[in-house]
Motif scaffolding. Structure first.
Motif, short mmCIF file in Angstrom:
data_model
loop_
_atom_site.label_atom_id
_atom_site.label_comp_id
_atom_site.label_asym_id
_atom_site.label_seq_id
_atom_site.Cartn_x
_atom_site.Cartn_y
_atom_site.Cartn_z
N ARG A 1 0.80 -1.23 0.00
CA ARG A 1 0.00 0.00 0.00
C ARG A 1 0.83 1.27 0.00
O ARG A 1 0.37 2.29 -0.50
CB ARG A 1 -0.95 0.02 1.21
CG ARG A 1 -2.08 -0.96 1.13
CD ARG A 1 -3.05 -0.86 2.31
NE ARG A 1 -2.40 -1.13 3.58
CZ ARG A 1 -2.21 -0.22 4.54
NH1 ARG A 1 -2.62 1.01 4.38
NH2 ARG A 1 -1.61 -0.54 5.67
N THR A 2 2.04 1.24 0.55
CA THR A 2 2.74 2.50 0.78
C THR A 2 4.07 2.66 0.03
O THR A 2 4.65 3.74 0.09
CB THR A 2 3.04 2.68 2.29
OG1 THR A 2 3.90 1.62 2.73
CG2 THR A 2 1.76 2.69 3.11
N THR A 3 4.56 1.63 -0.64
CA THR A 3 5.85 1.76 -1.33
C THR A 3 5.70 2.71 -2.52
O THR A 3 4.91 2.46 -3.42
CB THR A 3 6.37 0.40 -1.79
OG1 THR A 3 6.55 -0.43 -0.65
CG2 THR A 3 7.68 0.53 -2.54
N ALA A 4 6.48 3.79 -2.49
CA ALA A 4 6.45 4.76 -3.58
C ALA A 4 7.63 4.57 -4.52
O ALA A 4 7.51 4.80 -5.72
CB ALA A 4 6.45 6.17 -3.02
N VAL A 5 8.77 4.13 -3.97
CA VAL A 5 9.99 3.96 -4.76
C VAL A 5 10.45 2.52 -4.64
O VAL A 5 10.58 1.99 -3.53
CB VAL A 5 11.09 4.92 -4.26
CG1 VAL A 5 12.38 4.69 -5.02
CG2 VAL A 5 10.64 6.37 -4.41
N ILE A 6 10.67 1.89 -5.79
CA ILE A 6 11.12 0.49 -5.83
C ILE A 6 12.64 0.48 -5.86
O ILE A 6 13.26 1.12 -6.71
CB ILE A 6 10.57 -0.23 -7.07
CG1 ILE A 6 9.05 -0.16 -7.12
CG2 ILE A 6 11.07 -1.66 -7.14
CD1 ILE A 6 8.34 -0.91 -6.02
N THR A 7 13.23 -0.25 -4.93
CA THR A 7 14.68 -0.42 -4.90
C THR A 7 14.99 -1.91 -4.84
O THR A 7 14.17 -2.69 -4.34
CB THR A 7 15.30 0.27 -3.67
OG1 THR A 7 14.70 -0.25 -2.49
CG2 THR A 7 15.11 1.78 -3.72
N PRO A 8 16.13 -2.33 -5.34
CA PRO A 8 16.49 -3.76 -5.25
C PRO A 8 16.50 -4.20 -3.78
O PRO A 8 17.07 -3.54 -2.93
CB PRO A 8 17.89 -3.84 -5.86
CG PRO A 8 17.96 -2.64 -6.76
CD PRO A 8 17.14 -1.58 -6.08
N GLY A 9 15.81 -5.29 -3.52
CA GLY A 9 15.77 -5.83 -2.16
C GLY A 9 14.69 -5.27 -1.28
O GLY A 9 14.56 -5.68 -0.12
N CYS A 10 13.86 -4.33 -1.78
CA CYS A 10 12.79 -3.79 -0.95
C CYS A 10 11.73 -4.87 -0.72
O CYS A 10 11.62 -5.84 -1.46
CB CYS A 10 12.18 -2.53 -1.56
SG CYS A 10 11.15 -2.79 -3.01
#
Length: 119
Positions: A81-90
């Motif tokens: 619901r809240t992830t705005a930026v995808i980073t490797p390992g998130c």
């Protein structure tokens, strides 16, 4: 001794991708860098990620949505619901990879294609 330009014997695709091409110099050499549509800062938005996911695996975002636990205190639910930026390992990326049984190579390709998606 005169110098002559080297002509490649293979085709070179010079079309610009969804981003822009930044031309620079290093000494006497010319450099060309592709700057993604996201601004080139390396940050991928969730929208870019889901667009690339749907392009690569049609219907996958619905599968991910259906697999998210309904408990709002669950870390996966919060990440979804809240992830705005995808980073490797998130947390969201790890959950998507596990849910869809994607290999590390598929995730790398997915992130690369997400960088070319409009923001």
């Amino acid at each position: 001794m005169p110098s002559y330009p080297i002509r490649p014997t293979f085709p070179i695709d010079v079309r610009s991708p969804t981003g822009t091409v930044k031309v620079g110099r290093q000494g006497t050499a010319v450099t060309l860098d592709v700057v993604a549509a996201s601004g080139g800062d390396g940050a991928l938005t969730a929208g870019q990620f889901y667009a690339a996911l749907e392009n690569a695996f049609p219907g996958a975002s619905a599968t991910v949505r259906d697999a998210v636990p309904s408990d709002v205190s669950n870390p996966v639910n919060r990440a979804y619901r809240t992830t705005a930026v995808i980073t490797p390992g998130c947390a969201l990326l790890v959950f998507v990879q596990a849910t869809l049984s994607l290999s590390d190579a598929q995730i790398e390709n997915l992130l690369a294609s997400a960088a070319l998606q409009p923001q």
